[in-house]
Design a protein around this motif. Structure first.
Motif, PDB file in Angstrom:
ATOM      1  N   LEU A 200      -7.014   3.468   0.981  1.00  0.00           N
ATOM      2  CA  LEU A 200      -6.799   4.833   1.466  1.00  0.00           C
ATOM      3  C   LEU A 200      -6.722   4.858   2.995  1.00  0.00           C
ATOM      4  CD1 LEU A 200      -6.503   7.853   0.951  1.00  0.00           C
ATOM      5  CD2 LEU A 200      -9.005   8.015   0.921  1.00  0.00           C
ATOM      6  N   ILE A 201      -7.607   4.156   3.641  1.00  0.00           N
ATOM      7  CA  ILE A 201      -7.589   4.089   5.108  1.00  0.00           C
ATOM      8  C   ILE A 201      -6.285   3.454   5.584  1.00  0.00           C
ATOM      9  CG2 ILE A 201      -8.661   2.940   7.103  1.00  0.00           C
ATOM     10  CD1 ILE A 201     -11.388   3.413   5.601  1.00  0.00           C
ATOM     11  N   GLU A 202      -5.875   2.386   4.916  1.00  0.00           N
ATOM     12  CA  GLU A 202      -4.623   1.724   5.280  1.00  0.00           C
ATOM     13  C   GLU A 202      -3.436   2.685   5.148  1.00  0.00           C
ATOM     14  OE1 GLU A 202      -1.943  -1.802   3.390  1.00  0.00           O
ATOM     15  OE2 GLU A 202      -4.089  -2.167   3.509  1.00  0.00           O
ATOM     16  N   GLU A 203      -3.421   3.457   4.072  1.00  0.00           N
ATOM     17  CA  GLU A 203      -2.332   4.409   3.846  1.00  0.00           C
ATOM     18  C   GLU A 203      -2.328   5.529   4.890  1.00  0.00           C
ATOM     19  OE1 GLU A 203       0.290   4.365   1.697  1.00  0.00           O
ATOM     20  OE2 GLU A 203      -0.429   2.344   1.275  1.00  0.00           O
ATOM     21  N   VAL A 204      -3.476   6.021   5.239  1.00  0.00           N
ATOM     22  CA  VAL A 204      -3.547   7.091   6.241  1.00  0.00           C
ATOM     23  C   VAL A 204      -3.060   6.579   7.594  1.00  0.00           C
ATOM     24  CG1 VAL A 204      -5.114   8.614   7.517  1.00  0.00           C
ATOM     25  CG2 VAL A 204      -5.335   8.405   5.033  1.00  0.00           C
ATOM     26  N   LEU A 205      -3.464   5.381   7.969  1.00  0.00           N
ATOM     27  CA  LEU A 205      -2.979   4.798   9.228  1.00  0.00           C
ATOM     28  C   LEU A 205      -1.478   4.571   9.188  1.00  0.00           C
ATOM     29  CD1 LEU A 205      -5.800   2.236  10.056  1.00  0.00           C
ATOM     30  CD2 LEU A 205      -5.222   4.314  11.320  1.00  0.00           C
ATOM     31  N   ASP A 206      -0.975   4.199   8.019  1.00  0.00           N
ATOM     32  CA  ASP A 206       0.453   3.956   7.886  1.00  0.00           C
ATOM     33  C   ASP A 206       1.264   5.237   8.061  1.00  0.00           C
ATOM     34  OD1 ASP A 206       2.486   1.966   7.446  1.00  0.00           O
ATOM     35  OD2 ASP A 206       2.884   2.985   5.539  1.00  0.00           O
ATOM     36  N   LEU A 207       0.676   6.384   7.756  1.00  0.00           N
ATOM     37  CA  LEU A 207       1.378   7.657   7.967  1.00  0.00           C
ATOM     38  C   LEU A 207       1.767   7.817   9.431  1.00  0.00           C
ATOM     39  CD1 LEU A 207      -0.780  10.085   5.784  1.00  0.00           C
ATOM     40  CD2 LEU A 207       1.531   9.253   5.285  1.00  0.00           C
ATOM     41  N   SER A 208       0.859   7.470  10.322  1.00  0.00           N
ATOM     42  CA  SER A 208       1.144   7.565  11.753  1.00  0.00           C
ATOM     43  C   SER A 208       2.239   6.589  12.156  1.00  0.00           C
ATOM     44  CB  SER A 208      -0.124   7.291  12.562  1.00  0.00           C
ATOM     45  OG  SER A 208       0.155   7.274  13.939  1.00  0.00           O
ATOM     46  N   LYS A 209       2.187   5.381  11.620  1.00  0.00           N
ATOM     47  CA  LYS A 209       3.222   4.385  11.928  1.00  0.00           C
ATOM     48  C   LYS A 209       4.592   4.871  11.469  1.00  0.00           C
ATOM     49  CE  LYS A 209       0.088   0.493  11.373  1.00  0.00           C
ATOM     50  NZ  LYS A 209      -0.260  -0.638  10.495  1.00  0.00           N
ATOM     51  N   ARG A 210       4.644   5.478  10.284  1.00  0.00           N
ATOM     52  CA  ARG A 210       5.915   5.987   9.761  1.00  0.00           C
ATOM     53  C   ARG A 210       6.475   7.083  10.646  1.00  0.00           C
ATOM     54  NH1 ARG A 210       4.547   6.921   3.548  1.00  0.00           N
ATOM     55  NH2 ARG A 210       2.711   5.658   3.855  1.00  0.00           N
TER      56      ARG A 210
END
Length: 154
Positions: free
Chosen positions: A41-51
């Motif tokens: 979940l943490i990885e996915e939330v951080l990936d939102l910013s990268k996207r």
């Protein structure tokens, strides 16, 4: 038992991402925090910013490309001007909308402006078959001007 729940959630993440999302949302809504696959979940939330960052960079590169071909590709200007101007306006509006949703990305985009400009030059050169050195080495206008919908059309 908790370790097995976490293992099952991680497996679900790897085998059925959509179901993992739905299960994670359900667990969060039910405040069942012990069952949440926190690592993914943490990885996915951080990936939102990268996207979001990648999307903004991509839009800015395409905007710069079209601004450059509008300015420098004289042999095609009369035939394609309307299309290029529509694309420019479209990219401006998309970037502005993204920045309205996440104003903190404004600084990020400012920091990436020169890099995006160089990439936009390369694309404009390939698109137009004009030599790369025809475009200015550095942007002649600011990011603020590029994003001003009225600047080009005034």
């Amino acid at each position: 038992m908790v370790a097995e729940l976490i293992k099952n959630q991680t497996n679900l993440y790897d085998t059925d991402y959509n179901l993992w999302v739905l299960e994670t949302v359900k667990q969060l809504e039910n405040r069942n925090f012990n069952s949440v696959d926190w690592e993914n979940l943490i990885e996915e939330v951080l990936d939102l910013s990268k996207r979001d960052k990648r999307k903004l960079e991509s839009l800015l590169i395409k905007l710069i490309e079209h601004l450059l071909i509008l300015q420098y590709w004289q042999s095609e200007k009369e035939r394609n001007k309307g299309h290029w101007e529509r694309e420019i306006l479209n990219f401006q509006q998309q970037i502005i909308r993204e920045l309205e949703d996440s104003p903190s990305l404004n600084n990020y985009l400012n920091n990436k402006f020169f890099d995006c400009y160089q990439k936009g030059c390369k694309l404009a050169s390939k698109h137009s078959q004009l030599p790369l050195n025809i475009f200015p080495e550095k942007p002649l206008i600011s990011l603020e001007q590029i994003l001003d919908e009225n600047w080009l059309f005034s």
